[in-house]
Enzyme design. Structure first.
Site, PDB file in Angstrom:
ATOM      1  N   TYR A 138      -1.747  10.892  11.811  1.00 42.65           N
ATOM      2  CA  TYR A 138      -2.344  11.852  10.885  1.00 42.65           C
ATOM      3  C   TYR A 138      -2.557  13.225  11.534  1.00 42.65           C
ATOM      4  CZ  TYR A 138      -3.583   8.935   6.844  1.00 42.65           C
ATOM      5  OH  TYR A 138      -3.549   8.173   5.720  1.00 42.65           O
ATOM      6  N   LYS A 189       0.609  -2.616  16.295  1.00 35.41           N
ATOM      7  CA  LYS A 189       2.040  -2.952  16.242  1.00 35.41           C
ATOM      8  C   LYS A 189       2.546  -2.858  17.685  1.00 35.41           C
ATOM      9  CE  LYS A 189       5.807  -3.906  13.852  1.00 35.41           C
ATOM     10  NZ  LYS A 189       6.018  -5.189  13.138  1.00 35.41           N
ATOM     11  N   ASP A 221       1.925  -6.098  10.264  1.00 35.62           N
ATOM     12  CA  ASP A 221       2.654  -6.761   9.168  1.00 35.62           C
ATOM     13  C   ASP A 221       2.047  -8.134   8.874  1.00 35.62           C
ATOM     14  OD1 ASP A 221       3.561  -7.548  11.677  1.00 35.62           O
ATOM     15  OD2 ASP A 221       5.670  -7.697  11.096  1.00 35.62           O
ATOM     16  N   ASP A 245      -5.363   2.969   6.602  1.00 36.29           N
ATOM     17  CA  ASP A 245      -5.173   3.548   5.269  1.00 36.29           C
ATOM     18  C   ASP A 245      -4.505   2.519   4.364  1.00 36.29           C
ATOM     19  OD1 ASP A 245      -4.971   5.550   3.232  1.00 36.29           O
ATOM     20  OD2 ASP A 245      -2.868   5.805   3.768  1.00 36.29           O
ATOM     21  N   ASP A 249      -6.381  -0.253   1.264  1.00 38.04           N
ATOM     22  CA  ASP A 249      -5.998  -0.330  -0.156  1.00 38.04           C
ATOM     23  C   ASP A 249      -5.631  -1.766  -0.523  1.00 38.04           C
ATOM     24  OD1 ASP A 249      -6.321   2.421  -0.463  1.00 38.04           O
ATOM     25  OD2 ASP A 249      -4.510   2.628  -1.685  1.00 38.04           O
TER      26      ASP A 249
HETATM   27  C1  IPM Z   1      -7.816   7.687   2.022  1.00 40.41           C
HETATM   28  C2  IPM Z   1      -6.796   8.591   1.357  1.00 40.41           C
HETATM   29  C3  IPM Z   1      -6.542   9.770   2.263  1.00 40.41           C
HETATM   30  C4  IPM Z   1      -5.963   9.250   3.562  1.00 40.41           C
HETATM   31  C5  IPM Z   1      -5.646  10.880   1.646  1.00 40.41           C
HETATM   32  C6  IPM Z   1      -6.222  11.397   0.337  1.00 40.41           C
HETATM   33  C7  IPM Z   1      -5.410  12.009   2.594  1.00 40.41           C
HETATM   34  O1  IPM Z   1      -5.641   7.859   1.063  1.00 40.41           O
HETATM   35  O2  IPM Z   1      -8.924   8.157   2.321  1.00 40.41           O
HETATM   36  O3  IPM Z   1      -7.512   6.510   2.230  1.00 40.41           O
HETATM   37  O4  IPM Z   1      -4.746   9.012   3.677  1.00 40.41           O
HETATM   38  O5  IPM Z   1      -6.724   9.080   4.501  1.00 40.41           O
HETATM   39 MG    MG Z   2      -5.805   5.762   1.421  1.00 35.90          MG
END
Ligand code: IPM
Ligand code: MG
Length: 359
Positions: A138, A189, A221, A245, A249
């Site tokens: 990042y 990884k 993975d 990240d 999710d």
């Molecule tokens: C998160 C989001 C952010 C990230 C984006 C909006 C930059 O996906 O906070 O998970 O990738 O960190």
């Molecule tokens: Mg995210």
């Protein structure tokens, strides 16, 4: 209590308004709170031509804690990288040193039916994804676009972690596990990446200082697969910025709705930025249908971590659980037989539940 309110874009505005409403309700009229609201993301571009206007950064720097909504507007992938709403969040994280991102993933019993996984897989789920938030690909340099020798365009980024960066997130992981079920799973990884090999070495070394905590290592993975197959085996999952990240999710979906999940991003001095895991959701913005619970639970995390008000945080969590038990549902978690409500009605229901709660 000095709190910056940065609602941002899309549903961020709607859910943050509910979080502020519940904050005022739980703190009571006489609380010494200073709330400073400022635009960020697309709203920052509109107000000051910058996704993170200098005045907003100033408000954020001066605050003890930040309530953040979401940043992102439709079509923002077509604007230059530094001007993108999402970039404002990255700059804020870096500038304020918010390196420890807690994403708790827990299952409210009332919502088991909303998960896409079988009830027995997710029932009682309670894990924490701890994501390092200020390093990795990042922020690694060099990065950019360039022409190759053959004249085509190439994009490049740099994955990097220093020992000290891994060490400080490792300590947070082991200390968090001590207050929970005593297990840390470090995700990397290391079979492919040098950065990950260093990550694994440092995790192992720091782990020796915590003999009471069980440390395991899993490749990213396999971790994704294990999260879907048997998520309850985990307690604290610690990982780098990009893997975290993606995995957060993934893990969010175990609970049925990303609209339920709060997060806290902490610096060393307890300063924190609190935001729902979901984004600005332009497709449903402005319609009073977004689920404000993630924002409200993020506000509860703020009370707990930045202000040491665990009792108030517990009250907010109980109020959220209470309205779920009463059947209140926003569309993302709606099931037949439940009471369908909008964003602000859900906020009102939580305020009412707080008012009914014994002191
Ligand atoms: C998160 C989001 C952010 C990230 C984006 C909006 C930059 O996906 O906070 O998970 O990738 O960190
Ligand atoms: Mg995210």
């Amino acid at each position: 209590m000095k709190i910056a309110i940065l609602p941002g874009d899309g549903v961020g505005k709607e859910v943050t308004a509910q979080a502020v409403k519940v904050l005022k309700a739980v703190m009571g009229k006489h609380a010494a709170m200073e709330l400073a609201e400022a635009p960020i993301g697309g709203a920052g571009v509109e107000a000051a031509g910058d996704p993170l206007p200098a005045a907003t950064l100033d408000v954020a720097r001066r605050a003890e804690a930040i309530l953040f909504g979401a940043a992102g507007v439709p079509g923002d992938e077509n604007i230059p990288y530094a001007m993108r709403p999402g970039a404002s969040l990255l700059r804020l994280r870096k500038d304020l040193g918010l390196f420890a991102n807690f994403r708790p993933v827990f299952m409210f019993p009332e919502l088991i039916g909303a998960s896409t996984l079988k009830p027995e897989i997710v029932e009682g789920l309670d894990i924490v994804i701890l994501r390092e938030l200020t390093g990795d690909v990042y922020f690694g340099e060099p990065r950019g676009h360039r022409a190759t020798a053959s004249g085509e365009r190439e994009g490049y980024n740099t994955m990097r972690y220093s020992e000290s960066e891994v060490e400080r997130i490792a300590h947070v992981a082991f200390q968090t596990a001590r207050g929970r079920r005593g297990k840390v799973c470090s995700v990397d990884k290391a079979n492919v990446l040098e950065t990950s090999q260093l990550w694994r070495d440092v995790m192992t070394r720091v782990g020796k200082e915590y003999p009471d905590v069980e440390l395991s290592h899993v490749f990213v993975d396999a971790a994704a697969m294990m999260l879907m197959r048997a998520p309850k085996q985990f307690d604290v999952m610690v990982t780098g910025n990009i893997f975290g990240d993606i995995l957060s999710d993934c893990a969010a979906m175990l609970t049925g709705s990303i609209g339920m999940l709060p997060s806290a991003s902490l610096a060393l001095d307890k300063k924190g930025l609190y935001e729902p895991v979901h984004g600005s959701a332009p497709d449903i913005a402005g319609r009073n249908i977004a689920n404000p619970m993630a924002a409200i639970l993020s506000m509860a995390m703020m009370l707990r971590y930045s202000f040491d008000l665990a009792d108030k945080a517990d009250r907010v969590q109980r109020a959220v659980a209470g309205v779920l038990a009463e059947g209140y549902r926003t569309p993302d978690i709606f099931q037949p037989g439940m009471k369908r409500v909008g964003t602000s009605e859900m906020g009102d229901a939580i305020v009412a539940a707080l008012a009914r709660m014994p002191a």
